[in-house]
Design a protein around this motif. Structure first.
Motif, PDB file in Angstrom:
ATOM      1  N   MET A  80       0.826  -1.206   0.000  1.00  8.41           N
ATOM      2  CA  MET A  80       0.000   0.000   0.000  1.00  8.41           C
ATOM      3  C   MET A  80       0.859   1.256   0.000  1.00  8.41           C
ATOM      4  O   MET A  80       0.616   2.203  -0.767  1.00  8.41           O
ATOM      5  N   ILE A  81       1.872   1.288   0.849  1.00 11.48           N
ATOM      6  CA  ILE A  81       2.746   2.454   0.927  1.00 11.48           C
ATOM      7  C   ILE A  81       3.463   2.666  -0.405  1.00 11.48           C
ATOM      8  O   ILE A  81       3.568   3.797  -0.904  1.00 11.48           O
ATOM      9  N   LYS A 108       4.125  13.209  -1.083  1.00 11.57           N
ATOM     10  CA  LYS A 108       3.900  11.843  -0.604  1.00 11.57           C
ATOM     11  C   LYS A 108       3.241  11.876   0.772  1.00 11.57           C
ATOM     12  O   LYS A 108       3.656  12.644   1.647  1.00 11.57           O
ATOM     13  N   VAL A 109       2.224  11.046   0.960  1.00  5.50           N
ATOM     14  CA  VAL A 109       1.541  11.006   2.246  1.00  5.50           C
ATOM     15  C   VAL A 109       2.465  10.406   3.298  1.00  5.50           C
ATOM     16  O   VAL A 109       3.207   9.459   3.044  1.00  5.50           O
ATOM     17  N   SER A 119       9.930   5.825   2.460  1.00  8.44           N
ATOM     18  CA  SER A 119      10.071   7.213   2.875  1.00  8.44           C
ATOM     19  C   SER A 119       8.823   7.675   3.622  1.00  8.44           C
ATOM     20  O   SER A 119       7.720   7.148   3.416  1.00  8.44           O
ATOM     21  N   LYS A 120       9.025   8.618   4.527  1.00 12.33           N
ATOM     22  CA  LYS A 120       7.929   9.264   5.256  1.00 12.33           C
ATOM     23  C   LYS A 120       7.099   8.257   6.051  1.00 12.33           C
ATOM     24  O   LYS A 120       5.876   8.263   6.010  1.00 12.33           O
ATOM     25  N   ARG A 178      12.375   8.609  14.322  1.00 11.61           N
ATOM     26  CA  ARG A 178      11.117   8.198  13.691  1.00 11.61           C
ATOM     27  C   ARG A 178      10.282   7.316  14.616  1.00 11.61           C
ATOM     28  O   ARG A 178       9.364   6.644  14.166  1.00 11.61           O
ATOM     29  N   ILE A 179      10.604   7.345  15.909  1.00 15.92           N
ATOM     30  CA  ILE A 179       9.834   6.616  16.928  1.00 15.92           C
ATOM     31  C   ILE A 179       9.189   7.638  17.851  1.00 15.92           C
ATOM     32  O   ILE A 179       9.822   8.617  18.238  1.00 15.92           O
ATOM     33  N   MET A 180       7.938   7.390  18.224  1.00 16.50           N
ATOM     34  CA  MET A 180       7.275   8.308  19.151  1.00 16.50           C
ATOM     35  C   MET A 180       6.530   7.551  20.248  1.00 16.50           C
ATOM     36  O   MET A 180       5.926   6.501  20.014  1.00 16.50           O
ATOM     37  N   PHE A 181       6.586   8.095  21.442  1.00 21.51           N
ATOM     38  CA  PHE A 181       5.886   7.527  22.595  1.00 21.51           C
ATOM     39  C   PHE A 181       4.378   7.709  22.447  1.00 21.51           C
ATOM     40  O   PHE A 181       3.899   8.769  22.042  1.00 21.51           O
ATOM     41  N   GLY A 182       3.635   6.654  22.774  1.00 23.38           N
ATOM     42  CA  GLY A 182       2.176   6.734  22.814  1.00 23.38           C
ATOM     43  C   GLY A 182       1.648   5.716  23.810  1.00 23.38           C
ATOM     44  O   GLY A 182       2.272   4.671  24.037  1.00 23.38           O
TER      45      GLY A 182
END
Length: 344
Positions: free
Chosen positions: A193-194, A206-207, A243-244, A287-291
């Motif tokens: 899909m990406i 690019k999304v 990417s992205k 490119r890692i985020m806490f959630g």
């Protein structure tokens, strides 16, 4: 050191709208109000908690009627209005938030009818703009959960065109797939899909894909030679090369066996270490985020938000991450990926 925290993945819903949630019913442990008063109690309102990013809660919808007159969008748009009241500090009595809480709402990611195609999506977003009012600037992207959908949905031409429309118009897409319950084909389709969504698109248009919950691997698997782990690890390397793409360090309690959920933090960390090592090696701290995935993370877990924060702290410490790296994981990556700095 207490770094600024942005919780990149929480869900909120008022008690008055429980029956609009497609997955909820009176027997569900989450069948009660989960608003900012409850979130504050769960987190303890630490002084370094800067705010949160709201993710849509899978409200009931009807895509087919939504393509025509929009009547199938009623409940997702009701959710947009609920978040508007939080973002603008205009609560209704009993909704569990105050005028002062508006500063915590940093970004909003509503539902969107991706399978309906770009034209329907454009019409839907215009409706979102009407319902969101002044809070529309905080809508940084959209989500359509594919984790419970049949094979092929996210590869349909309309779905791909919808993603391209989002990228061209500056919106991110939150991607929710589930290897544990859905199977490794979901990871394979996500990669395809990406690639399709980015094919032939200028880099600036690019999304951006923000991937939820490590793609939900089966965290009862500790053997790194197990086919399930190998398939997940392979997908992480492939996804990270797109990417992205960003990854949320979130949602892990839901995929743990019950015996692990309420184990000491060090035991949880030890069980997750093979997965965390892969995520760090592939996506890197920028490119890692806490959630937290609150309140879903609370099911069967005591003090889930605080415990997950401790697990991530242990991860940062034992990985010997620099101050800059840790700042990115706790808040910087979320600010970058969602474009929150444009609102500050």
């Amino acid at each position: 050191m207490a770094y600024p925290i942005i919780d990149s993945h929480i869900h909120l819903f008022p008690g008055s709208e429980l029956d609009t949630l497609a997955w909820n019913n009176p027997t569900n442990p989450l069948y009660k109000q989960h608003s900012l008063a409850e979130y504050a109690a769960a987190t303890g309102s630490p002084s370094n908690l800067e705010g949160f990013i709201f993710l849509e809660t899978d409200r009931k919808n009807d895509l087919e009627s939504g393509v025509g007159d929009g009547s199938g969008w009623e409940m997702p748009l009701l959710e947009v209005e609920w978040l508007k009241r939080i973002a603008l500090g205009t609560p209704k009595e009993g909704e569990g938030h105050t005028e002062a809480d508006k500063k915590l709402c940093l970004a909003i990611i509503p539902w969107a009818p991706l399978p309906s195609g770009a034209k329907a999506l454009e019409k839907y977003v215009s409706e979102v703009k009407k319902h969101a009012g002044e809070s529309f600037k905080k809508i940084r992207g959209f989500r359509y959960l594919v984790q419970d959908k049949p094979k092929g949905v996210m590869l349909q031409d309309d779905f791909i065109e919808g993603l391209k429309w989002m990228g061209k118009n500056g919106y991110v897409f939150d991607l929710g797939v589930d290897q544990h319950s859905g199977g490794k084909w979901q990871l394979e389709e996500a990669v395809a899909m990406i690639e399709k969504a980015h094919d032939g698109v200028p880099e600036a248009e690019k999304v951006t894909f923000i991937i939820n919950h490590l793609c939900k691997p089966d965290l009862a698997v500790y053997n790194q030679t197990d086919p399930a782990f190998v398939a997940w690890r392979t997908a992480m390397f492939t996804l990270s090369k797109c990417s992205k793409t960003y990854m949320k360090l979130s949602g892990c309690f839901s995929e743990m066996p019950d015996t692990l959920k309420n184990a000491p933090v060090l035991e949880i960390f030890a069980a997750l270490q093979p997965y965390l090592v892969v995520i760090l090696a592939t996506f890197g701290p920028f490119r890692i985020m806490f959630g937290s995935d609150w309140p879903v993370c609370t099911i069967g877990v005591n003090d889930a938000w605080k415990k997950w924060k401790e697990v991530v702290e242990k991860f940062c410490y034992l990985a010997s991450l620099t101050q800059e790296d840790q700042i990115m994981i706790w808040s910087g990556t979320a600010i970058k990926a969602y474009g929150i700095n444009e609102l500050m």
